[in-house]
Design a protein around this motif. Sequence first.
Motif, short mmCIF file in Angstrom:
data_model
loop_
_atom_site.label_atom_id
_atom_site.label_comp_id
_atom_site.label_asym_id
_atom_site.label_seq_id
_atom_site.Cartn_x
_atom_site.Cartn_y
_atom_site.Cartn_z
N GLU A 162 3.17 29.04 0.95
CA GLU A 162 1.91 29.55 1.78
C GLU A 162 2.21 30.50 2.70
O GLU A 162 1.63 31.38 3.20
N TYR A 163 3.35 30.16 3.57
CA TYR A 163 3.56 31.04 4.63
C TYR A 163 4.25 32.36 4.24
O TYR A 163 3.83 33.48 4.61
N ILE A 164 5.07 32.27 3.23
CA ILE A 164 5.76 33.39 2.60
C ILE A 164 4.55 34.64 2.08
O ILE A 164 4.75 35.63 2.47
N TYR A 165 3.60 33.99 1.54
CA TYR A 165 2.65 34.81 0.86
C TYR A 165 1.47 35.06 1.85
O TYR A 165 0.98 36.28 2.10
N GLY A 166 0.95 34.19 2.61
CA GLY A 166 -0.10 34.56 3.47
C GLY A 166 0.14 34.54 4.99
O GLY A 166 -0.80 35.04 5.76
N GLY A 167 1.29 34.37 5.56
CA GLY A 167 1.61 34.50 6.82
C GLY A 167 0.96 33.49 7.73
O GLY A 167 1.05 33.69 8.81
N ILE A 168 0.59 32.55 7.02
CA ILE A 168 0.10 31.40 7.95
C ILE A 168 0.77 29.78 7.61
O ILE A 168 1.14 29.56 6.20
N LEU A 169 1.24 29.35 8.55
CA LEU A 169 1.76 28.11 8.54
C LEU A 169 0.63 27.08 9.14
O LEU A 169 0.56 26.71 10.40
N SER A 170 0.25 26.27 8.12
CA SER A 170 -0.64 24.98 8.77
C SER A 170 0.06 23.68 8.76
O SER A 170 0.68 23.26 8.06
N ALA A 204 13.87 23.95 6.24
CA ALA A 204 13.67 24.73 4.90
C ALA A 204 13.58 26.31 5.47
O ALA A 204 14.03 26.93 4.65
N ALA A 205 12.91 26.59 6.50
CA ALA A 205 12.72 27.72 6.85
C ALA A 205 13.94 28.39 7.41
O ALA A 205 14.25 29.68 7.09
N ASP A 206 14.93 27.57 7.92
CA ASP A 206 16.20 28.05 8.11
C ASP A 206 17.23 28.43 7.20
O ASP A 206 17.89 29.38 7.12
N GLU A 207 17.07 27.41 6.22
CA GLU A 207 17.68 27.69 4.92
C GLU A 207 17.43 28.88 3.93
O GLU A 207 18.18 29.63 3.54
N LEU A 208 16.29 29.09 4.36
CA LEU A 208 15.60 30.37 3.40
C LEU A 208 15.46 31.80 4.17
O LEU A 208 15.18 32.74 3.75
N CYS A 209 16.14 31.68 5.46
CA CYS A 209 16.31 32.88 6.27
C CYS A 209 14.84 33.34 6.85
O CYS A 209 14.71 34.60 6.89
N LEU A 210 13.72 32.55 6.83
CA LEU A 210 12.46 33.15 7.33
C LEU A 210 12.54 33.27 8.68
O LEU A 210 13.13 32.54 9.45
N LYS A 216 16.79 27.36 -8.41
CA LYS A 216 16.57 26.00 -7.89
C LYS A 216 16.67 25.72 -6.69
O LYS A 216 17.68 26.43 -6.23
N LEU A 217 15.92 24.95 -6.13
CA LEU A 217 16.06 24.64 -4.47
C LEU A 217 16.09 23.14 -4.43
O LEU A 217 15.02 22.63 -4.12
N PRO A 218 16.96 22.37 -4.53
CA PRO A 218 17.02 20.76 -4.82
C PRO A 218 16.99 20.37 -3.22
O PRO A 218 16.44 19.22 -3.10
N ASN A 219 17.35 21.32 -2.19
CA ASN A 219 17.24 20.48 -0.88
C ASN A 219 15.65 20.47 -0.10
O ASN A 219 16.02 19.98 0.84
N ILE A 220 15.01 21.05 -0.88
CA ILE A 220 13.54 21.18 -0.17
C ILE A 220 12.76 20.41 -1.18
O ILE A 220 12.48 20.72 -2.37
N SER A 221 11.96 19.56 -0.48
CA SER A 221 10.93 18.75 -1.48
C SER A 221 9.84 19.68 -1.60
O SER A 221 9.35 20.50 -1.02
N PRO A 222 8.91 19.24 -2.87
CA PRO A 222 7.66 20.20 -3.07
C PRO A 222 6.92 20.26 -1.94
O PRO A 222 6.36 21.45 -2.08
N SER A 276 12.04 36.87 2.30
CA SER A 276 13.32 36.13 2.54
C SER A 276 14.84 36.30 2.29
O SER A 276 14.83 36.87 0.84
N PRO A 277 15.67 36.90 3.03
CA PRO A 277 16.86 37.46 2.69
C PRO A 277 17.74 36.24 1.67
O PRO A 277 18.37 36.91 0.95
N TYR A 278 17.43 35.13 1.96
CA TYR A 278 18.06 34.21 1.17
C TYR A 278 17.65 34.27 -0.13
O TYR A 278 18.47 34.22 -1.32
N LEU A 279 16.26 34.06 -0.69
CA LEU A 279 15.57 34.50 -1.78
C LEU A 279 16.13 35.72 -2.49
O LEU A 279 16.27 35.73 -3.62
N ARG A 280 16.19 36.81 -1.72
CA ARG A 280 16.75 38.23 -2.30
C ARG A 280 18.02 37.93 -2.68
O ARG A 280 18.32 38.39 -3.98
#
Length: 114
Positions: A85-93, A108-114, A71-77, A49-53
């Motif tokens: 799980e997508y970032i680590y495993g490449g799978i989006l369930s 959330a994916a858009d915010e994190l630039c995924l 902190k990422l207050p805009n995203i729910s747990p 994630s470029p955003y997280l970087r």
Amino acid sequence: MSTQFFSKLSQNYIELLKDNEYYDVTIEVGEDPNVKIFRAHMNILCYRSPYLRRNLASNKKNNDNFLVHIKLPNISPEIFQCILEYIYGGILSLNDQDTLDFLKILAAADELCL
């Protein structure tokens, strides 16, 4: 045959995510009263994630400790769990997700630039 290697690799990264050792990042997600802290690994987050970087790079400069906290207050747990799980495993369930959750995952994916 290569599919088997990728599925095993994916599974190993999901296991790494669930392991409580060797993490170097904590991520506080959500707003009161629905806040959760996730443990993660800076190298994986930075390359996925470029955003997280950018976020981690600025926090690392301000933090002399080995553990970085963001902190990422805009995203729910619940949504962040799917994203992580997508970032680590490449799978989006999305099987158990309703339409609103699906839209939150996309936001959330858009915010994190995924």
